[in-house]
Design a protein around this motif. Structure first.
Motif, PDB file in Angstrom:
ATOM      1  N   ASN A 228       2.670  -5.050  15.212  1.00  0.00           N
ATOM      2  CA  ASN A 228       2.321  -6.211  14.376  1.00  0.00           C
ATOM      3  C   ASN A 228       1.336  -5.898  13.256  1.00  0.00           C
ATOM      4  O   ASN A 228       0.499  -6.736  12.899  1.00  0.00           O
ATOM      5  N   LEU A 229       1.427  -4.713  12.679  1.00  0.00           N
ATOM      6  CA  LEU A 229       0.643  -4.442  11.477  1.00  0.00           C
ATOM      7  C   LEU A 229       1.085  -5.410  10.385  1.00  0.00           C
ATOM      8  O   LEU A 229       2.277  -5.596  10.153  1.00  0.00           O
ATOM      9  N   THR A 230       0.108  -6.020   9.694  1.00  0.00           N
ATOM     10  CA  THR A 230       0.463  -6.961   8.623  1.00  0.00           C
ATOM     11  C   THR A 230      -0.090  -6.539   7.269  1.00  0.00           C
ATOM     12  O   THR A 230       0.301  -7.101   6.249  1.00  0.00           O
ATOM     13  N   PHE A 231      -1.008  -5.561   7.236  1.00  0.00           N
ATOM     14  CA  PHE A 231      -1.556  -5.128   5.955  1.00  0.00           C
ATOM     15  C   PHE A 231      -1.855  -3.636   5.996  1.00  0.00           C
ATOM     16  O   PHE A 231      -2.445  -3.131   6.952  1.00  0.00           O
ATOM     17  N   TYR A 232      -1.412  -2.951   4.953  1.00  0.00           N
ATOM     18  CA  TYR A 232      -1.707  -1.521   4.803  1.00  0.00           C
ATOM     19  C   TYR A 232      -2.186  -1.289   3.382  1.00  0.00           C
ATOM     20  O   TYR A 232      -1.568  -1.748   2.412  1.00  0.00           O
ATOM     21  N   ALA A 233      -3.294  -0.577   3.244  1.00  0.00           N
ATOM     22  CA  ALA A 233      -3.776  -0.157   1.936  1.00  0.00           C
ATOM     23  C   ALA A 233      -3.994   1.351   1.983  1.00  0.00           C
ATOM     24  O   ALA A 233      -4.506   1.886   2.973  1.00  0.00           O
ATOM     25  N   VAL A 271      -8.734  -2.716   3.586  1.00  0.00           N
ATOM     26  CA  VAL A 271      -8.402  -2.810   5.017  1.00  0.00           C
ATOM     27  C   VAL A 271      -9.445  -3.647   5.754  1.00  0.00           C
ATOM     28  O   VAL A 271      -9.102  -4.511   6.573  1.00  0.00           O
ATOM     29  N   ILE A 272     -10.722  -3.408   5.468  1.00  0.00           N
ATOM     30  CA  ILE A 272     -11.778  -4.181   6.129  1.00  0.00           C
ATOM     31  C   ILE A 272     -11.708  -5.646   5.696  1.00  0.00           C
ATOM     32  O   ILE A 272     -11.894  -6.563   6.508  1.00  0.00           O
ATOM     33  N   LYS A 279      -6.163 -10.188   9.872  1.00  0.00           N
ATOM     34  CA  LYS A 279      -4.918  -9.430   9.836  1.00  0.00           C
ATOM     35  C   LYS A 279      -5.095  -8.063  10.483  1.00  0.00           C
ATOM     36  O   LYS A 279      -6.157  -7.448  10.371  1.00  0.00           O
ATOM     37  N   ARG A 280      -4.050  -7.612  11.146  1.00  0.00           N
ATOM     38  CA  ARG A 280      -4.063  -6.234  11.637  1.00  0.00           C
ATOM     39  C   ARG A 280      -3.858  -5.310  10.441  1.00  0.00           C
ATOM     40  O   ARG A 280      -2.830  -5.404   9.748  1.00  0.00           O
ATOM     41  N   ALA A 281      -4.834  -4.434  10.198  1.00  0.00           N
ATOM     42  CA  ALA A 281      -4.834  -3.653   8.962  1.00  0.00           C
ATOM     43  C   ALA A 281      -5.119  -2.188   9.247  1.00  0.00           C
ATOM     44  O   ALA A 281      -5.847  -1.850  10.181  1.00  0.00           O
ATOM     45  N   MET A 282      -4.570  -1.326   8.387  1.00  0.00           N
ATOM     46  CA  MET A 282      -4.640   0.106   8.632  1.00  0.00           C
ATOM     47  C   MET A 282      -4.548   0.858   7.320  1.00  0.00           C
ATOM     48  O   MET A 282      -4.002   0.376   6.332  1.00  0.00           O
ATOM     49  N   THR A 283      -5.086   2.085   7.312  1.00  0.00           N
ATOM     50  CA  THR A 283      -4.880   3.020   6.223  1.00  0.00           C
ATOM     51  C   THR A 283      -4.656   4.405   6.816  1.00  0.00           C
ATOM     52  O   THR A 283      -4.926   4.629   8.006  1.00  0.00           O
ATOM     53  N   ALA A 284      -4.154   5.315   6.000  1.00  0.00           N
ATOM     54  CA  ALA A 284      -3.972   6.700   6.444  1.00  0.00           C
ATOM     55  C   ALA A 284      -4.429   7.630   5.340  1.00  0.00           C
ATOM     56  O   ALA A 284      -4.213   7.364   4.155  1.00  0.00           O
ATOM     57  N   PRO A 306     -12.354  -5.355  12.608  1.00  0.00           N
ATOM     58  CA  PRO A 306     -11.333  -4.373  13.006  1.00  0.00           C
ATOM     59  C   PRO A 306     -10.821  -3.565  11.812  1.00  0.00           C
ATOM     60  O   PRO A 306     -10.571  -4.107  10.736  1.00  0.00           O
ATOM     61  N   ALA A 307     -10.682  -2.268  11.995  1.00  0.00           N
ATOM     62  CA  ALA A 307     -10.103  -1.390  10.969  1.00  0.00           C
ATOM     63  C   ALA A 307      -9.568  -0.145  11.651  1.00  0.00           C
ATOM     64  O   ALA A 307     -10.196   0.379  12.578  1.00  0.00           O
ATOM     65  N   VAL A 308      -8.422   0.343  11.201  1.00  0.00           N
ATOM     66  CA  VAL A 308      -7.817   1.562  11.752  1.00  0.00           C
ATOM     67  C   VAL A 308      -7.611   2.558  10.620  1.00  0.00           C
ATOM     68  O   VAL A 308      -7.051   2.218   9.574  1.00  0.00           O
ATOM     69  N   ILE A 309      -8.065   3.796  10.841  1.00  0.00           N
ATOM     70  CA  ILE A 309      -7.855   4.889   9.897  1.00  0.00           C
ATOM     71  C   ILE A 309      -7.078   5.991  10.606  1.00  0.00           C
ATOM     72  O   ILE A 309      -7.513   6.490  11.650  1.00  0.00           O
ATOM     73  N   ILE A 310      -5.947   6.369  10.043  1.00  0.00           N
ATOM     74  CA  ILE A 310      -5.215   7.548  10.504  1.00  0.00           C
ATOM     75  C   ILE A 310      -5.680   8.717   9.636  1.00  0.00           C
ATOM     76  O   ILE A 310      -5.506   8.701   8.419  1.00  0.00           O
ATOM     77  N   ASP A 311      -6.290   9.716  10.258  1.00  0.00           N
ATOM     78  CA  ASP A 311      -6.756  10.902   9.529  1.00  0.00           C
ATOM     79  C   ASP A 311      -5.897  12.090   9.939  1.00  0.00           C
ATOM     80  O   ASP A 311      -6.042  12.621  11.038  1.00  0.00           O
TER      81      ASP A 311
END
Length: 586
Positions: A228-233, A271-272, A279-284, A306-311
């Motif tokens: 359910n990711l809804t936003f990606y930057a 993302v923040i 919103k569920r938000a993430m970046t990579a 909440p914030a998710v970073i894929i490194d």
């Protein structure tokens, strides 16, 4: 033949179809029921020059690492293949072009560099490509045809695999590739007297379920959509760009939004902002981009957003080596930033666990209202593996926000002190849920407060959340023998864990009393399980892909005992053979 375990490398120059040939080989062998793992090495430049190597391991048994040395080396470019010859086993097989477009200069022919014990087959790759298509573009397919004939694989099945690979191309392209393959296959059958031992004929393969042929970046994108990711930057950066490319197509279909920003600072800020909005938000990103995000990571922790970073880590500091793998962002991910800034860090150990880690990251970020970093690397992002199709996330992983009830909203405290540190989180627009949110230290209502008592209380609150995460951590992967004690315990993390596990299996077969330990969750770390494992081991070995032993330093601080280190910065994935040799030396 009961089992097979072959490593095949195709070596050429950028633009010669080296990587495409490796992909076709991998997909065909997977379709035949074999386990495969492939990994490509190529220059950072887009195309036109530079050495490319398509590395594929094929086995009738489970594969945990790509293998260090090749059994078969296919030379599409002699100059580059000469430098790759050191990766060919002493009794390995070289396939080379016996009739190149022009004669080689002195000492520029790869066959002249082979060592005694190696087998060499000369196939007129260039001549057969011209015969099939009128030009040299089909050299890679001619080589695959020769390889297929030598391995005794199904010619029609391989041809169908080529057609599938180029199905979206014009018919003339499909025909050219198929004809080139057939030229290589037939010529090799008729002209090469086979003296090598490599063949898939008669191999017993277990019955298998449908397999998914995929890499880590693709799994991260799919997991994010399923969770359910809804936003990606994001901002493009090797080796994480593919995640954004996939989501740019697929996220809008799921009702989500993708924003390509002007830089990584803007990406994490967006993302923040989206996380603050519910919103569920993430970046990579990769190391250079993660460095730019550091100030905002502190905001995520302080403001409890909440914030998710894929490194996806790559080699070297600064720009470094964009297309080489390394595990050198551990310190930055776990401890980077200012102040006491606890954050969750996950490190998948193989391709399949990239899916699990991404689902878990989005869930934990939302529930614990904090930053989660997922540490991939170039190898995990780009290596292709055939895996069982992952199960979709359970419902509890899809909506984890702890919302305030009517009682909470009467005098709403956004940062209310609770036993586990998790406060009821009102999404903007919730009636009665107005609150202050800032990067400054604050009281329960979010209003800035610089008193010693409040700073201590809020720091304790943030760490209470951090420590509570361990109750939801995946169990560490532990392979241990039947005995209470072992001579060597191998503790690993991230993409090195597969090689460590495979090395331990090999060591046990050779009579070495060894065990392995790895944890997907590296911050907070399951210290109790680690100490229990360590207490059973006479010696400890920690292999990793960085120069300074970042993970080893971290583990030593927990165990308070001497350890052995194994560090490489070759730009290549960890090899089980190197770990096994180190264990023998120990």
């Amino acid at each position: 033949m009961e089992d097979i375990n072959i490593v095949i490398e195709i070596c050429g120059s950028a633009g010669e179809g080296t990587i495409s040939a490796g992909e076709i080989l991998s997909r065909f062998m997977s379709g035949q029921g074999f386990e495969i793992m492939s990994f490509d090495s190529y220059p950072a430049e887009i195309r036109g020059f530079g050495k490319c190597v398509a590395h594929t391991r094929i086995s009738s048994n489970p594969i945990f690492s790509p293998g260090k040395f090749a059994d078969i080396l296919i030379a599409l470019n002699d100059n580059h293949a000469i430098t790759q010859l050191s990766s060919l086993k002493e009794n390995g097989l070289l396939i080379y072009d016996s009739q190149p477009a022009k004669p080689h200069e002195e000492d520029k022919s790869v066959v002249g560099w082979t060592k005694p014990g190696m087998i060499s087959y000369g196939i007129p790759l260039n001549m057969l490509a011209h015969k099939a298509t009128g030009n040299a573009r089909g050299v890679n397919m001619v080589a695959l045809g020769g390889l297929a004939a030598l391995l005794h694989v199904d010619k029609q099945g391989f041809t169908d695999s080529i057609k599938m690979r180029y199905a979206k191309k014009k018919q003339i392209v499909i025909n050219s590739n198929v004809n080139s393959f057939l030229q290589g296959f037939v010529w090799t059958q008729e002209n090469i007297k086979k003296i090598d031992p490599y063949s898939v004929e008669g191999v017993n393969l277990p019955s298998q379920k449908e397999k998914l042929i995929i890499n880590g970046n693709q799994l991260v994108a799919q997991a994010a959509l399923d969770a359910n990711l809804t936003f990606y930057a994001g901002y493009p950066i090797t080796p994480a760009t593919k995640i954004m490319e996939i989501l740019s197509r697929e996220l809008p279909k799921h009702g989500g939004t993708l924003l390509q920003t002007e830089d990584e600072i803007s990406a994490i800020g967006a993302v923040i902002g989206a996380g603050f909005g519910g919103k569920r938000a993430m970046t990579a990103t990769s190391g250079p981009g993660f460095a730019l995000m550091t100030e905002f990571t502190g905001l995520s922790v302080m403001a409890e957003v909440p914030a998710v970073i894929i490194d996806s880590q790559r080699a070297g500091p600064s720009t470094g080596m964009p297309t080489k793998t390394e595990q050198s962002d551990f310190n930055a991910a776990v401890s980077g930033g200012t102040g006491d800034c606890p954050r969750i860090v996950l490190a998948p150990r193989d391709t399949k666990s990239c899916y699990e880690a991404t689902v878990l990251a989005l869930y934990l970020a939302e529930k614990y209202q904090t930053l989660v970093v997922v540490l991939l690397d170039f190898f995990l992002s780009n290596s292709i593996k055939n895996i069982d199709i992952p199960e979709k996330p359970a419902s509890q992983y899809l909506d984890a926000n702890i919302a305030p009830d009517k009682k909470d909203l009467k005098e709403y405290q956004r940062y209310k002190i609770t036993k586990n540190g998790i406060s009821p989180r009102a999404i903007p627009g919730t009636k009665g849920g107005i609150f202050f949110s800032t990067g400054l230290e604050h009281n329960e209502y979010g209003r800035p407060d610089y008193s010693q008592a409040v700073h201590l209380k809020m720091t304790q609150k943030r760490f209470a959340k951090f420590n509570a995460v361990l109750s939801e951590a995946p169990d560490p992967e532990i392979s241990i023998n039947d005995k209470d004690q072992c001579d060597i315990g191998v503790i690993s993390w991230g993409s090195s864990a597969g090689a460590a596990h495979e090395a331990v299996i090999s060591a046990q077969k050779q009579g070495i009393n060894a065990s392995s330990f790895s944890s997907m969750m590296v911050s907070p770390f399951p210290e109790k399980a680690l100490i229990e494992f360590s207490d059973k081991c006479r010696k400890i070995l920690i292999p990793e892909l960085n120069f300074s032993g970042q993970f080893a330093n971290f583990i030593t601080n927990i165990l308070k005992r001497p350890i052995e280190r194994l560090n490489f910065i070759t730009g290549r994935p960890m090899a089980s053979e190197d770990i096994l040799q180190k264990m023998r030396n120990m």
